[in-house]
Design a protein around this motif. Structure first.
Motif, short mmCIF file in Angstrom:
data_model
loop_
_atom_site.label_atom_id
_atom_site.label_comp_id
_atom_site.label_asym_id
_atom_site.label_seq_id
_atom_site.Cartn_x
_atom_site.Cartn_y
_atom_site.Cartn_z
N GLY A 43 112.84 -25.52 -20.77
CA GLY A 43 114.20 -25.02 -20.73
C GLY A 43 114.96 -25.40 -19.47
O GLY A 43 116.16 -25.17 -19.36
N ASN A 44 114.27 -25.96 -18.48
CA ASN A 44 114.92 -26.42 -17.26
C ASN A 44 114.21 -27.70 -16.79
O ASN A 44 113.34 -27.66 -15.92
N ASP A 45 114.60 -28.81 -17.38
CA ASP A 45 113.94 -30.09 -17.07
C ASP A 45 114.12 -30.53 -15.62
O ASP A 45 113.41 -31.40 -15.14
N LYS A 46 115.07 -29.94 -14.93
CA LYS A 46 115.31 -30.32 -13.53
C LYS A 46 114.27 -29.73 -12.59
O LYS A 46 113.98 -30.31 -11.55
N LEU A 47 113.69 -28.57 -12.94
CA LEU A 47 112.75 -27.88 -12.06
C LEU A 47 111.33 -28.39 -12.28
O LEU A 47 110.80 -28.35 -13.39
N ASN A 48 110.71 -28.91 -11.22
CA ASN A 48 109.37 -29.49 -11.27
C ASN A 48 108.50 -28.87 -10.19
O ASN A 48 108.96 -28.57 -9.09
N GLY A 140 103.20 -32.74 -17.47
CA GLY A 140 103.04 -31.72 -18.49
C GLY A 140 104.11 -30.66 -18.41
O GLY A 140 104.81 -30.52 -17.39
N ASP A 141 104.30 -29.93 -19.49
CA ASP A 141 105.27 -28.84 -19.52
C ASP A 141 104.60 -27.54 -19.08
O ASP A 141 103.45 -27.29 -19.39
#
Length: 143
Positions: A43-48, A140-141
């Motif tokens: 839901g937040n592809d920017k946060l890693n 990975g997610d």
């Protein structure tokens, strides 16, 4: 690609003294083992999250005076990733950024245990062999 370093946290820091008797002139080979995990938030592809660990463990075959497990997690906000090549570059750069903190954590952990501080090596290039390969990793997610 834009990388914004949001912070770092210690996930696990442990030290265990082993009562190993070493010969006076014996050379001690510590052999730290490094590992890394990369996760994205659903839901937040920017946060890693880039988790970097080092483990030093005594065994019957290779006794060591202590066991250490240290895991630090770097938190990053990443924008404008254009494919796997950018993703790979991000992971390599994030690893380079987190490693000095892991190095300091190990030094501080051993010093706090009142033993001679262990200084992990300074590494200027890629830490992991797969970072030198063009087919390096998959992210990975995080569920």
């Amino acid at each position: 690609m834009k990388i914004d370093f949001k912070g770092i946290t210690g996930e696990e820091l442990s030290f265990k003294l082993n009562r190993v008797k070493l010969e006076p002139d014996a050379k001690l080979d510590i052999k730290p083992q490094f590992s890394r995990q990369v996760r994205k938030v659903n839901g937040n592809d920017k946060l890693n999250f880039v988790s970097l660990s080092v483990k030093i463990e005594s065994s019957e075959a290779e006794p060591k005076p202590f066991d250490i497990l240290a895991t630090l997690v770097g938190i990053f906000e990443v924008e404008d990733i254009q494919g796997q090549n950018d993703e790979r570059k991000f992971v390599i750069e994030a690893t380079k950024l987190v490693y000095p903190y892991l190095r300091a954590a190990v030094t501080n952990l051993t010093a706090s245990a009142f033993i001679a501080p262990l200084n992990l090596p300074v590494i200027s290039g890629p830490i992991f062999p797969e970072d030198r390969d063009q087919y390096a990793f998959t992210a990975g997610d995080l569920n």
